[in-house]
Scaffold this motif. Structure first.
Motif, PDB file in Angstrom:
ATOM      1  N   GLU A  80     112.969  31.135  31.851  1.00  0.00           N
ATOM      2  CA  GLU A  80     113.271  30.044  30.918  1.00  0.00           C
ATOM      3  C   GLU A  80     114.657  29.450  31.188  1.00  0.00           C
ATOM      4  OE1 GLU A  80     111.061  31.486  26.851  1.00  0.00           O
ATOM      5  OE2 GLU A  80     112.960  32.438  27.377  1.00  0.00           O
ATOM      6  N   VAL A  81     115.497  30.260  31.844  1.00  0.00           N
ATOM      7  CA  VAL A  81     116.854  29.830  32.143  1.00  0.00           C
ATOM      8  C   VAL A  81     116.791  28.806  33.268  1.00  0.00           C
ATOM      9  CG1 VAL A  81     119.047  30.639  33.085  1.00  0.00           C
ATOM     10  CG2 VAL A  81     117.833  32.022  31.398  1.00  0.00           C
ATOM     11  N   ALA A  82     117.524  27.681  33.131  1.00  0.00           N
ATOM     12  CA  ALA A  82     117.431  26.626  34.148  1.00  0.00           C
ATOM     13  C   ALA A  82     118.552  26.759  35.182  1.00  0.00           C
ATOM     14  CB  ALA A  82     117.512  25.252  33.469  1.00  0.00           C
ATOM     15  N   ASP A  83     118.214  26.498  36.455  1.00  0.00           N
ATOM     16  CA  ASP A  83     119.247  26.482  37.499  1.00  0.00           C
ATOM     17  C   ASP A  83     120.163  25.291  37.293  1.00  0.00           C
ATOM     18  OD1 ASP A  83     118.276  28.716  38.733  1.00  0.00           O
ATOM     19  OD2 ASP A  83     116.891  27.587  40.013  1.00  0.00           O
ATOM     20  N   GLU A  88     120.902  34.607  19.128  1.00  0.00           N
ATOM     21  CA  GLU A  88     120.252  35.726  19.828  1.00  0.00           C
ATOM     22  C   GLU A  88     119.077  35.239  20.674  1.00  0.00           C
ATOM     23  OE1 GLU A  88     121.288  38.982  20.230  1.00  0.00           O
ATOM     24  OE2 GLU A  88     122.999  37.885  19.457  1.00  0.00           O
ATOM     25  N   VAL A  89     118.322  34.290  20.153  1.00  0.00           N
ATOM     26  CA  VAL A  89     117.204  33.730  20.930  1.00  0.00           C
ATOM     27  C   VAL A  89     117.739  33.093  22.216  1.00  0.00           C
ATOM     28  CG1 VAL A  89     115.428  31.921  20.965  1.00  0.00           C
ATOM     29  CG2 VAL A  89     115.652  33.392  18.955  1.00  0.00           C
ATOM     30  N   LEU A  90     118.852  32.367  22.103  1.00  0.00           N
ATOM     31  CA  LEU A  90     119.479  31.746  23.284  1.00  0.00           C
ATOM     32  C   LEU A  90     119.950  32.825  24.266  1.00  0.00           C
ATOM     33  CD1 LEU A  90     120.598  28.960  24.458  1.00  0.00           C
ATOM     34  CD2 LEU A  90     122.785  29.653  23.456  1.00  0.00           C
ATOM     35  N   ASP A  91     120.606  33.850  23.705  1.00  0.00           N
ATOM     36  CA  ASP A  91     121.187  34.897  24.546  1.00  0.00           C
ATOM     37  C   ASP A  91     120.117  35.700  25.289  1.00  0.00           C
ATOM     38  OD1 ASP A  91     123.743  35.986  25.275  1.00  0.00           O
ATOM     39  OD2 ASP A  91     123.123  37.844  24.299  1.00  0.00           O
ATOM     40  N   GLN A  92     118.952  35.846  24.652  1.00  0.00           N
ATOM     41  CA  GLN A  92     117.895  36.687  25.224  1.00  0.00           C
ATOM     42  C   GLN A  92     116.846  35.895  26.002  1.00  0.00           C
ATOM     43  OE1 GLN A  92     116.097  39.381  22.420  1.00  0.00           O
ATOM     44  NE2 GLN A  92     118.057  40.040  21.573  1.00  0.00           N
ATOM     45  N   MET A  93     117.154  34.661  26.364  1.00  0.00           N
ATOM     46  CA  MET A  93     116.165  33.881  27.133  1.00  0.00           C
ATOM     47  C   MET A  93     115.745  34.632  28.382  1.00  0.00           C
ATOM     48  SD  MET A  93     117.572  29.998  26.891  1.00  0.00           S
ATOM     49  CE  MET A  93     116.321  29.169  27.817  1.00  0.00           C
ATOM     50  N   ARG A  94     114.454  34.542  28.683  1.00  0.00           N
ATOM     51  CA  ARG A  94     113.952  35.214  29.894  1.00  0.00           C
ATOM     52  C   ARG A  94     114.394  34.454  31.144  1.00  0.00           C
ATOM     53  NH1 ARG A  94     109.193  34.713  27.078  1.00  0.00           N
ATOM     54  NH2 ARG A  94     108.576  33.191  28.654  1.00  0.00           N
TER      55      ARG A  94
END
Lengths: 174, 220
Positions: B62-65, B53-59
């Motif tokens: 925080e998500v890398a191109d 869930e922490v991975l799925d809800q990354m802001r």
């Protein structure tokens, strides 16, 4: 059902469209996760591609009655991180004796899906201070003492905030 | 088989196992305990789910191109790689050591290469990364371990027989978690020789002079 159908289409039909959709959602997250864990951008890119390729190759091992797709990808990414970045083995518990060939019970799949949604909602609703520490614990590859050093918070505060967060999550799951 | 376990792993250790932030020796302890304990295994799976869930809800920040040709490169990797065959779980294994430990030892009890430590106590150090240590201990029935304190965190799990310290009784699958302010004298149960897995993130300190000197040579 969230992403579960995608994995089934990859497993049964080698469906590249389903894979592309999964990839668009998860690959940037896996890469971000690895960068936060200390990998540089090019290692994180390579590793994220590797994690997503593993998902394809192991799609027949995925059991939607035991884990959500996000959980499954998280565990693959975490293990890859330990393997590649820390260069350590990660011992896994003994396999339980059920075989992967058994079709998962649809009711179990639904139950797990519902629990995942409740957990996700509860995590989203945590107070920021608690949620941030949970994220740090998972992303930063940090022990509680290292979080204390990084945030300047006393170790006791960190431990009690994490405990409060877990209490809230458990309460939501009841 | 697991209902008899009374001393379990705690949230902090299970969460760190899910997060992947424990040293290898501690991962080995957790994996071995989970192999014997269904309730801790269920807890550990919940901590994996939280990670998902922490991975799925990354802001968004925080998500890398990804690289422009990332998907194509991954599809090329997929075509080149072998498809994993479904692996069948080992069944009917009648072993004292759980699977993660058998992997380190290279077999069950008979494959352990014991080294005597004195007073009938034997140990076998397992090859793990240097940030912590893991070893198997053999304590003859009724024998006390040398009195020792702890620098860091030490965890001891019984695999065969049982031991007792000032406060509690530990049988197969039970884990004793000790930290630096704890001084104790475990004694193996009189009825059977005791075999334990012990992991520590700092060397043990023995109170008596001779074991203290021996410590340098034995890597206790």
């Amino acid at each position: 059902m969230l992403w579960v159908e995608h994995v089934a289409r990859i497993r049964d039909d080698q469906d590249t469209q389903a894979f592309a959709e999964l990839f668009a959602h998860f690959a940037p997250r896996v890469k971000g996760f690895l960068i936060k864990s200390g990998a540089d951008a090019s290692l994180a890119e390579e590793c994220a591609q590797d994690v997503m390729a593993t998902l394809w190759h192991k799609s027949h091992q995925f059991d939607p009655a035991r884990a959500s797709v996000a959980t499954w990808i998280f565990t693959i990414a975490r293990n890859r991180r330990i393997d590649l970045i820390r260069r350590q083995r990660r011992p896994e518990p003994e396999d339980l004796t059920w075989g992967p060939e058994e079709e998962p019970d649809q009711e179990d799949v639904l139950t797990l899906q519902q629990e995942t949604e409740i957990l996700g909602a509860a995590l989203a609703e945590l107070p920021d201070a608690q949620r941030e520490l949970i994220e740090k614990a998972y992303f930063g590859d940090l022990t509680h003492s290292e979080i204390a050093a990084e945030t300047g918070l006393p170790l006791g505060t960190i431990k009690s905030r994490i405990r409060l967060a877990l209490d809230r999550l458990r309460h939501a799951m009841k | 088989m697991t209902e008899t376990i009374k001393h379990h792993l705690n949230d902090a250790i299970l969460m760190a196992y899910a997060a992947g932030s424990l040293p290898e020796a501690f991962n080995l302890m957790v994996a071995s305990h989970l192999s014997l304990c269904d309730s801790c295994r269920a807890q550990a799976e919940s901590f994996d789910a939280l990670g998902g869930e922490v991975l799925d809800q990354m802001r968004n920040d925080e998500v890398a191109d990804l690289q422009p040709e990332s998907l194509e490169a991954t599809l090329a990797l997929i075509l080149g790689g072998p498809v994993d065959k479904p692996h069948v779980a080992e069944t009917n294994v009648c072993a004292v050591l759980p699977k993660p430990l058998r992997d380190y030892v290279g077999g069950d009890l008979e494959a352990i290469r014991w080294k005597p430590v004195g007073m009938g106590v034997k140990q076998a150090i397992l090859p793990t990364s240097k940030d912590a240590s893991a070893r198997l201990l053999f304590i003859p029935a009724g024998t006390a371990m040398p009195d020792h304190g702890h620098h860091g965190t030490e965890m001891t799990m019984v695999l065969k027989g049982a031991f007792q310290d000032e406060d509690d009784y530990f049988a197969r699958g039970d884990v004793e978690i000790a930290d630096s302010d704890m001084h104790h004298t475990p004694v193996a149960d009189i009825h059977e020789d005791c075999i334990c897995l012990a992991v520590a993130d700092a060397p043990l300190q023995f109170d008596r002079l001779i074991p203290k000197i021996a410590q340098r040579f034995l890597r206790i």
